[in-house]
Design a protein around this motif. Structure first.
Motif, PDB file in Angstrom:
ATOM      1  N   PRO A  15       1.211  -0.829  -0.145  1.00 39.14           N
ATOM      2  CA  PRO A  15       0.244  -0.018  -0.298  1.00 39.14           C
ATOM      3  C   PRO A  15       0.938   0.856   0.143  1.00 39.14           C
ATOM      4  N   LYS A  16       0.202   2.096  -0.707  1.00 41.75           N
ATOM      5  CA  LYS A  16       1.102   3.494  -0.259  1.00 41.75           C
ATOM      6  C   LYS A  16       0.775   4.206   0.688  1.00 41.75           C
ATOM      7  N   LYS A  17       1.649   4.844   1.462  1.00 44.23           N
ATOM      8  CA  LYS A  17       1.513   5.132   2.846  1.00 44.23           C
ATOM      9  C   LYS A  17       2.708   6.686   2.774  1.00 44.23           C
ATOM     10  N   LYS A  18       2.679   7.383   3.173  1.00 42.85           N
ATOM     11  CA  LYS A  18       3.589   8.081   3.800  1.00 42.85           C
ATOM     12  C   LYS A  18       4.891   7.867   4.681  1.00 42.85           C
ATOM     13  N   PRO A  19       6.043   7.640   3.368  1.00 42.73           N
ATOM     14  CA  PRO A  19       7.278   7.150   4.446  1.00 42.73           C
ATOM     15  C   PRO A  19       7.303   7.915   6.241  1.00 42.73           C
ATOM     16  N   MET A  20       7.931   6.882   6.921  1.00 46.41           N
ATOM     17  CA  MET A  20       7.252   6.574   8.886  1.00 46.41           C
ATOM     18  C   MET A  20       8.644   7.892   8.457  1.00 46.41           C
ATOM     19  N   PRO A  21       8.520   8.561  10.126  1.00 52.29           N
ATOM     20  CA  PRO A  21       8.893   9.122  10.470  1.00 52.29           C
ATOM     21  C   PRO A  21      10.223   8.453  11.111  1.00 52.29           C
ATOM     22  N   MET A  22      11.373   9.237  11.196  1.00 51.72           N
ATOM     23  CA  MET A  22      12.339   8.605  12.100  1.00 51.72           C
ATOM     24  C   MET A  22      13.353   9.441  12.792  1.00 51.72           C
ATOM     25  N   PRO A  23      12.538  10.492  13.796  1.00 51.87           N
ATOM     26  CA  PRO A  23      12.444  10.954  14.581  1.00 51.87           C
ATOM     27  C   PRO A  23      14.376  10.384  15.919  1.00 51.87           C
ATOM     28  N   LEU A  24      13.472   9.061  15.618  1.00 54.71           N
ATOM     29  CA  LEU A  24      14.517   7.788  17.442  1.00 54.71           C
ATOM     30  C   LEU A  24      15.548   7.307  16.316  1.00 54.71           C
ATOM     31  N   ARG A  25      15.460   6.797  15.179  1.00 56.30           N
ATOM     32  CA  ARG A  25      16.820   6.920  14.427  1.00 56.30           C
ATOM     33  C   ARG A  25      17.701   7.755  14.637  1.00 56.30           C
ATOM     34  N   LEU A  26      17.220   8.955  14.264  1.00 53.47           N
ATOM     35  CA  LEU A  26      18.226  10.641  14.521  1.00 53.47           C
ATOM     36  C   LEU A  26      18.430  11.179  15.273  1.00 53.47           C
ATOM     37  N   GLY A  27      17.839  11.009  16.439  1.00 52.81           N
ATOM     38  CA  GLY A  27      18.184  11.602  17.621  1.00 52.81           C
ATOM     39  C   GLY A  27      17.462  13.119  17.389  1.00 52.81           C
ATOM     40  N   ARG A  61      17.200   6.967   2.551  1.00 54.96           N
ATOM     41  CA  ARG A  61      16.655   5.915   1.922  1.00 54.96           C
ATOM     42  C   ARG A  61      16.115   4.888   2.612  1.00 54.96           C
ATOM     43  N   SER A  62      16.393   4.997   3.984  1.00 55.38           N
ATOM     44  CA  SER A  62      15.300   3.047   4.429  1.00 55.38           C
ATOM     45  C   SER A  62      13.945   3.844   4.098  1.00 55.38           C
ATOM     46  N   ALA A  63      13.928   5.047   4.450  1.00 54.52           N
ATOM     47  CA  ALA A  63      12.168   5.468   4.538  1.00 54.52           C
ATOM     48  C   ALA A  63      11.433   5.552   3.711  1.00 54.52           C
ATOM     49  N   LEU A  64      12.791   5.222   2.162  1.00 59.32           N
ATOM     50  CA  LEU A  64      12.266   5.521   0.550  1.00 59.32           C
ATOM     51  C   LEU A  64      11.754   3.870   0.518  1.00 59.32           C
ATOM     52  N   PHE A  65      11.786   2.967   1.272  1.00 60.61           N
ATOM     53  CA  PHE A  65      11.762   1.650   0.856  1.00 60.61           C
ATOM     54  C   PHE A  65       9.830   1.498   0.409  1.00 60.61           C
ATOM     55  N   PRO A  66       9.634   0.930  -0.290  1.00 61.76           N
ATOM     56  CA  PRO A  66       8.272   1.057  -0.687  1.00 61.76           C
ATOM     57  C   PRO A  66       7.321   0.652   0.803  1.00 61.76           C
ATOM     58  N   ARG A  67       8.183  -0.643   1.353  1.00 60.64           N
ATOM     59  CA  ARG A  67       7.541  -1.486   2.652  1.00 60.64           C
ATOM     60  C   ARG A  67       6.926  -0.358   3.668  1.00 60.64           C
ATOM     61  N   PHE A  68       7.500   0.980   3.829  1.00 61.48           N
ATOM     62  CA  PHE A  68       7.526   2.357   4.441  1.00 61.48           C
ATOM     63  C   PHE A  68       7.057   3.374   3.618  1.00 61.48           C
ATOM     64  N   GLY A  69       6.059   3.223   2.643  1.00 64.07           N
ATOM     65  CA  GLY A  69       5.464   3.843   2.847  1.00 64.07           C
ATOM     66  C   GLY A  69       5.732   4.728   1.130  1.00 64.07           C
ATOM     67  N   GLY A  70       7.608   3.889   0.736  1.00 65.14           N
ATOM     68  CA  GLY A  70       8.320   4.939  -0.406  1.00 65.14           C
ATOM     69  C   GLY A  70       7.739   4.507  -1.299  1.00 65.14           C
ATOM     70  N   SER A  71       8.684   4.318  -2.633  1.00 67.41           N
ATOM     71  CA  SER A  71       9.012   3.518  -3.623  1.00 67.41           C
ATOM     72  C   SER A  71       9.957   3.524  -4.541  1.00 67.41           C
ATOM     73  N   ILE A  72      10.002   3.091  -5.672  1.00 67.81           N
ATOM     74  CA  ILE A  72      11.368   2.683  -6.327  1.00 67.81           C
ATOM     75  C   ILE A  72      12.345   4.259  -6.995  1.00 67.81           C
ATOM     76  N   PRO A  73      10.962   4.506  -7.760  1.00 71.88           N
ATOM     77  CA  PRO A  73      11.396   5.651  -8.362  1.00 71.88           C
ATOM     78  C   PRO A  73      11.520   7.016  -7.405  1.00 71.88           C
ATOM     79  N   GLU A  74      10.986   7.040  -6.127  1.00 71.26           N
ATOM     80  CA  GLU A  74      11.237   8.354  -4.839  1.00 71.26           C
ATOM     81  C   GLU A  74      13.019   7.528  -4.200  1.00 71.26           C
ATOM     82  N   LEU A  75      13.457   6.444  -4.710  1.00 78.11           N
ATOM     83  CA  LEU A  75      14.564   6.042  -4.152  1.00 78.11           C
ATOM     84  C   LEU A  75      15.576   6.366  -4.740  1.00 78.11           C
ATOM     85  N   LEU A  76      15.274   6.033  -6.421  1.00 77.35           N
ATOM     86  CA  LEU A  76      16.765   6.540  -7.357  1.00 77.35           C
ATOM     87  C   LEU A  76      16.101   7.786  -7.888  1.00 77.35           C
TER      88      LEU A  76
END
Length: 181
Positions: A15-27, A61-76
């Motif tokens: 499913p197309k979702k908004k990319p996951m927020p990353m506050p914990l990963r980025l501190g 880049r991880s947040a742009l993976f399709p499983r997190f709501g991103g897509s291959i074109p967004e990664l590229l």
């Protein structure tokens, strides 16, 4: 001419979702322990603090993976955006190559030949290698002949992957044997 969506279709069943927020990963969580910023906002904040912080690029880049709501074109597209910075004194332009590796490992766990049909890809990689070889500094170190040879060897590899075989021989003539092993 094919579009990027035709060359690199979305992952079926995702499913197309908004990319996951990353506050914990980025501190970068606020003092109240909450922050609803998007992954892109977190990325922008991180690189504003330190432009070449590689983990920010990796996490985004991880947040742009399709499983997190991103897509291959967004990664590229993210890879192209990084290459356009032309900041060869940092690893940032080479995030295009990292995006390619991420796409290939996500899709099949290995090479993904359809990606090389994307019309912007090979010219962007060629420009990346040529400009990096001409720059005074490359990823924090002075550009010397060994680095130029390494970049030329990368061009050979990209030409082979893109099936631009007519370009390989002239590149090989200028590339040290040691760089090709």
């Amino acid at each position: 001419e094919l579009t990027i969506e035709q060359i690199l279709p979305p992952t079926p069943g995702q499913p197309k979702k908004k990319p996951m927020p990353m506050p914990l990963r980025l501190g970068l969580i606020g003092r109240d322990g909450r922050d609803d910023a998007s992954a892109r906002e977190w990325f922008e904040r991180a690189i504003a603090a330190q432009f070449d912080w590689e983990q920010a690029y990796t996490y985004y880049r991880s947040a742009l993976f399709p499983r997190f709501g991103g897509s291959i074109p967004e990664l590229l597209d993210f890879g192209y955006e990084c290459a356009k910075t032309k900041r060869y004194d940092t690893p940032v332009p080479f995030q295009l190559v990292e995006s390619l590796f991420a796409i290939e490992s996500y899709i099949l766990g290995g090479p993904y030949p359809q990606m090389w049909a994307e019309p912007r890809l090979y010219p962007a990689l060629t420009e990346l290698c040529e400009n990096a070889a001409k720059s005074k500094e490359f990823q924090g170190k002075p550009v010397d002949e060994e680095r130029r040879q390494w970049l030329r060897a990368m061009r050979v590899a990209f030409a082979a992957r893109a099936e631009r075989f007519e370009e390989i021989l002239p590149l090989l003539k200028d590339t040290s044997d040691a760089m090709l092993l």
